[in-house]
Design a protein around this motif. Structure first.
Motif, PDB file in Angstrom:
ATOM      1  N   GLY A 152       0.780  -1.224   0.000  1.00 57.58           N
ATOM      2  CA  GLY A 152       0.000   0.000   0.000  1.00 57.58           C
ATOM      3  C   GLY A 152       0.807   1.267   0.000  1.00 57.58           C
ATOM      4  N   VAL A 153       2.094   1.224  -0.263  1.00 58.51           N
ATOM      5  CA  VAL A 153       2.981   2.387  -0.255  1.00 58.51           C
ATOM      6  C   VAL A 153       3.327   2.742  -1.695  1.00 58.51           C
ATOM      7  N   ALA A 154       3.279   4.041  -2.000  1.00 55.21           N
ATOM      8  CA  ALA A 154       3.624   4.532  -3.332  1.00 55.21           C
ATOM      9  C   ALA A 154       5.121   4.789  -3.404  1.00 55.21           C
ATOM     10  N   ARG A 155       5.805   4.010  -4.262  1.00 52.95           N
ATOM     11  CA  ARG A 155       7.249   4.184  -4.429  1.00 52.95           C
ATOM     12  C   ARG A 155       7.609   4.569  -5.856  1.00 52.95           C
ATOM     13  N   GLY A 156       6.652   4.487  -6.789  1.00 52.04           N
ATOM     14  CA  GLY A 156       6.947   4.832  -8.173  1.00 52.04           C
ATOM     15  C   GLY A 156       5.702   4.802  -9.015  1.00 52.04           C
ATOM     16  N   LEU A 157       5.900   4.890 -10.314  1.00 56.21           N
ATOM     17  CA  LEU A 157       4.778   4.885 -11.257  1.00 56.21           C
ATOM     18  C   LEU A 157       5.291   4.421 -12.597  1.00 56.21           C
ATOM     19  N   TYR A 158       4.331   4.103 -13.490  1.00 55.27           N
ATOM     20  CA  TYR A 158       4.665   3.737 -14.860  1.00 55.27           C
ATOM     21  C   TYR A 158       4.721   5.010 -15.697  1.00 55.27           C
ATOM     22  N   LEU A 159       5.779   5.164 -16.456  1.00 52.88           N
ATOM     23  CA  LEU A 159       5.901   6.356 -17.289  1.00 52.88           C
ATOM     24  C   LEU A 159       4.827   6.396 -18.380  1.00 52.88           C
ATOM     25  N   TYR A 160       4.309   5.249 -18.796  1.00 50.18           N
ATOM     26  CA  TYR A 160       3.271   5.192 -19.831  1.00 50.18           C
ATOM     27  C   TYR A 160       2.170   4.254 -19.361  1.00 50.18           C
ATOM     28  N   ASN A 161       0.949   4.706 -19.592  1.00 49.86           N
ATOM     29  CA  ASN A 161      -0.210   3.925 -19.166  1.00 49.86           C
ATOM     30  C   ASN A 161      -1.383   4.276 -20.085  1.00 49.86           C
ATOM     31  N   GLY A 162      -2.145   3.273 -20.529  1.00 47.55           N
ATOM     32  CA  GLY A 162      -3.290   3.546 -21.401  1.00 47.55           C
ATOM     33  C   GLY A 162      -4.051   2.294 -21.717  1.00 47.55           C
ATOM     34  N   LEU A 163      -5.054   2.447 -22.588  1.00 42.42           N
ATOM     35  CA  LEU A 163      -5.889   1.340 -23.017  1.00 42.42           C
ATOM     36  C   LEU A 163      -5.637   1.061 -24.488  1.00 42.42           C
TER      37      LEU A 163
END
Length: 855
Positions: A161-172
């Motif tokens: 449940g901890v935010a440590r990063g993200l995806y540089l690209y995300n979509g459908l």
């Protein structure tokens, strides 16, 4: 070969497979992942990055909601904010606010966005309702058209449940939106790597971990309402990227981070601003592929499987700790320097597993070893002398005959006579108890049982003083067989009990081995060990060499027969010496001569500990060299006697001459008589003093002052020096206390001074220096005589050695003076040296240890 205790060949596979199995079991749990998250959080929070100077926040906080009213606000307020920021020189404006529904003010906001030219809006991927599939939630048409770019606002939450990063690209489907931070740099959408992706499938690409600046509120932030109500502030926003979003409690995204957890979560807009800041400084962290973690774990297992088995147990813990430190250093280098996040939990778990597993394998190996050793000890013969109770009665009679030389004997088997002399079956008493001796005057009887056979043994002993001792000794012998304890019992499975059993057995073996090896084999003397009947059970190599008897024939041979065969004698006979040693338990020492060599044999009785077994240790010493020294000593005495006798004979002859004509006694005759008498006295005195010096021990030492000893010695030879007009010059004022014998030290100094005066020309000088050098008291006596020939220096202190030059010059001596000096100095743990130059003189130096070197 026993392979149960060979860890180098078996343990690497065993240890490696066990570690691999345990690690695979741990992978089923969440422990490795939690450990990886914990390590990452500790490093990131301990090393926060610096914020980029180009990032600032405009927040929709509690103050803004109070002043501008409840949400949602009219979109003209957002247009007004863009105008204010445009006037302040903001380069890029990023909204983390979704404008998905139409509004009357959309045209005004779109126009303002178009005027600024670099406004980024978010796109969300979520179903409109729970009954619909996942879809893209984009800003309304006019706003999307006016925006310089669209970026997704999704932040990845890890399993804890901890935010440590993200995806540089995300979509459908095929179109992937860049993140807000990436869109702020001008990046647009890109196609998915996988073709023919359904439009309802969420596709994510290029995950990056974000090193945060700190907890919530670490970036510079300004309230939305304050920016609207105040004049534009170029000093705050010029040339910067401004992120606009909600931070008010209960409004907008809240993200737990490594800095805060759930106690102080971070708003979504601030998280995206941290992403932009790290991205601008190229600090985003790339996760390593999963196979890297697996490869590191397997490599760590391989290293420990090969390194730990041959390693000493004491170093295992150090090796495991070193491995943990090395892995931690590698992890920090990859994360902080190369910006790679390598999941290292699996590899770091291996050392923590290796230590207990390795220790457990060693313990199991020790357990098997102890069991095997206990079995071997139980099967091995006991290290002890053969008990007489196990011997056949005919053999017992033979050994008793060799030991005690009885005048008669009788041995019967179930009434049949096996051997007899001077005794008959009618003499056997009727009330014999098996195993107990019955003594009747000089007759001794015993009944023995060997299986179902009954034997009677009788001895007729010499009726002398040793008879009672022999009979007491026979009473101590255990000739009857007894039941044996069960030696095949399995060892107790308790490890402590097994260790104790091994310790007891090992102690017994070590006692016998040390007794035999150290006391016998390594001794320079010959050693013979017999049993209770005087039969040889052990002999070392000297016995085999001196007696020239092969070792197999020595074992089981009565000691009496061995000695009689090489040095037969009648007074006292060998059997009497051996039997007295056993019966009276008294030591005996007898001369022995074998093949023109002289020996001294010492018989000593012994008893084995914790048993009733006893025997003889015969120590045979080669004294041929000692006898040779005695011969040389006799020659020395003859030499001294000749030297003493010569002046005495001359004195007697001169006295007889004076007696024949007493009226014509001349002064020269009296002087010659005096010289002869003094020489005889000096010879005898030097010989006696040398003997005293050789017998000197530290028990006759006491505190004495060295300078006083030298002064007394100088005074003793001063008259002799005055006669030759030789000046004795003493230099030294310091009191030097020694522990020694002052009388002998003074005599040694007198000898040196006498020699210096004797060998110095008249009118010269003798220098006497007393001084301290370190922890030694030193004396140097230097003369101006003729010196000593270099060829004679090595033999100067030898006994009876005289200088050839001195003898030719008419200076006669005994050759004992300097030998006496060296003996006295060595008894005092000192040293003496001499330096001499022919024609210039000699210098003798004594060095003696000071009694209290710290004084």
């Amino acid at each position: 070969m026993n392979r149960d205790w060979l860890p180098i060949k078996t343990t690497p596979w065993t240890l490696g497979l066990i570690l691999l199995a345990l690690l695979l079991l741990i992978q089923i749990t969440a422990l490795p992942q939690r450990l990886d998250y914990w390590l990452y959080d500790r490093v990131i929070t301990a090393n926060p990055v610096q914020a980029s100077d180009d990032v600032v926040l405009v927040t929709i906080d509690e103050l803004s909601l109070n002043r501008l009213g409840r949400w949602p606000w009219p979109r003209n307020l957002h247009a007004e904010l863009i105008a204010k920021l445009d006037q302040a020189g903001a380069e890029t404006i990023v909204f983390d606010i979704l404008f998905a529904e139409p509004s009357p003010d959309d045209d005004e906001l779109a126009e303002q966005m178009h005027d600024h030219g670099n406004v980024i809006l978010p796109a969300y991927l979520s179903p409109p309702t729970s009954q619909y599939l996942l879809s893209e939630q984009l800003p309304v048409g006019p706003l999307a058209s006016a925006a310089a770019g669209l970026g997704h606002a999704h932040v990845e939450l890890d399993s804890d449940g901890v935010a440590r990063g993200l995806y540089l690209y995300n979509g459908l489907g095929e179109r992937l939106w860049p993140s807000l931070s990436l869109a702020a740099t001008g990046e647009g959408p890109q196609r998915a790597k996988t073709e023919d992706t359904p439009p309802y499938v969420n596709v994510r690409d290029q995950y990056r971990a974000v090193p945060l600046i700190g907890g919530a509120g670490s970036l510079p932030a300004y309230s939305f309402a304050q920016v609207l109500t105040h004049a534009p502030a170029p000093e705050l926003f010029s040339g910067k990227t401004v992120f606009v979003g909600a931070t008010a409690a209960g409004f907008g995204d809240i993200l737990p981070t490594p800095f805060s957890g759930l106690s102080r979560p971070m708003s979504g807009v601030e998280f995206h601003a941290n992403v932009f800041s790290a991205q601008a400084r190229s600090l985003l962290i790339r996760p390593a592929p999963d196979w890297v973690s697996a490869l590191l774990a397997l490599a760590t297992i391989l290293v420990f499987a090969l390194a730990l088995p041959p390693m000493r147990p004491a170093r295992t813990l150090l090796a495991c700790a070193t491995a943990v430190v090395a892995l931690a250093g590698f992890y920090l280098f990859m994360l902080l320097v190369l910006r790679w996040w390598v999941p290292l939990a699996s590899a770091m778990i291996v050392p923590f597993l290796a230590f207990p597993v390795s220790s457990g394998l060693r313990l199991a190996m020790t357990n098997r070893f102890l069991n095997r050793q206990l079995d071997d000890l139980a099967r091995s013969p006991q290290v002890a002398l053969p008990a007489p109770s196990g011997r056949h009665p005919t053999q017992l009679l033979e050994h008793l005959q060799a030991l005690f030389q009885p005048t008669g004997w009788l041995l019967t088997e179930e009434g049949d006579i096996l051997s007899r002399r001077n005794l008959c079956p009618a003499d056997i008493p009727e009330d014999l108890t098996p195993g107990d001796w019955l003594h009747d005057s000089n007759r001794s009887w015993i009944q023995l049982l060997r299986g179902d056979t009954r034997y009677h043994l009788g001895l007729l002993l010499p009726n002398d003083l040793g008879r009672e001792a022999i009979q007491r000794y026979l009473g101590r012998l255990h000739l009857e067989q007894t039941a044996r304890a069960n030696r095949n019992a399995r060892p107790n499975e308790n490890i402590s009990a097994r260790i104790e059993r091994v310790r007891v057995a090992t102690d017994r073996l070590n006692q016998m081995q040390q007794f035999i090896r150290r006391s016998f084999e390594r001794m320079p003397d010959g050693i013979i060990v017999t049993d209770e009947l005087g039969v040889i059970r052990f002999a070392n190599g000297h016995i085999e060499e001196w007696f020239r008897e092969p070792m197999p024939s020595l074992g089981g041979l009565p000691l009496v027969r061995l000695l009689e065969g090489h040095d037969p004698r009648e007074t006292p006979p060998w059997h009497e010496t051996v039997s007295d040693t056993l019966t009276l338990r008294q030591s005996r020492t007898v001369d022995l001569r074998i093949r023109d060599k002289d020996f001294l044999i010492h018989f000593a009785p012994f008893s084995l500990p914790d048993t009733d077994q006893q025997g003889i240790i015969a120590n045979i010493s080669d004294i041929s060299e000692l006898r040779e020294q005695q011969r040389q000593h006799r020659e020395a005495i003859d030499f001294i006697s000749h030297d003493v006798r010569s002046p005495l004979v001359s004195q007697l002859a001169l006295i007889e001459q004076l007696k024949r004509d007493p009226s014509h006694i001349e002064q020269s005759q009296l002087e010659q008589l005096g010289r002869l008498a003094r020489r005889s006295y000096h010879l005898a005195e030097e010989f006696v003093q040398l003997a005293r010096a050789e017998q000197l021990t530290e028990t006759r030492f006491y505190e004495c002052e060295f300078l006083a000893i030298v002064e007394n010695a100088r005074d003793s030879v001063s008259e002799q020096a005055v006669e030759k007009q030789i000046q004795l010059q003493l230099q030294g004022t310091e009191d030097l206390w020694l522990r020694g014998n002052a009388e002998l030290l003074e005599r040694a100094v007198i000898n040196l001074l006498t020699n210096a005066v004797q060998y110095s020309p008249g009118g010269s000088g003798v220098s006497i220096q007393v001084f301290r050098a370190g922890h030694q008291a030193c004396l140097t006596i230097a003369d101006e005589g003729s010196g000593i020939d270099p060829e004679e220096l090595p033999y100067l202190f030898d006994r009876y050695r005289r200088q050839k030059s001195s003898e030719l010059a008419g200076v006669h001596g005994t050759g004992l003076g300097l030998s006496f000096v060296k003996t006295v100095v060595e008894k005092h743990r000192g040293e003496i040296s001499v330096s001499s130059t022919v024609g210039e003189g000699s210098a003798f130096t004594l060095k003696l240890p000071i009694a209290d070197p710290l004084a």
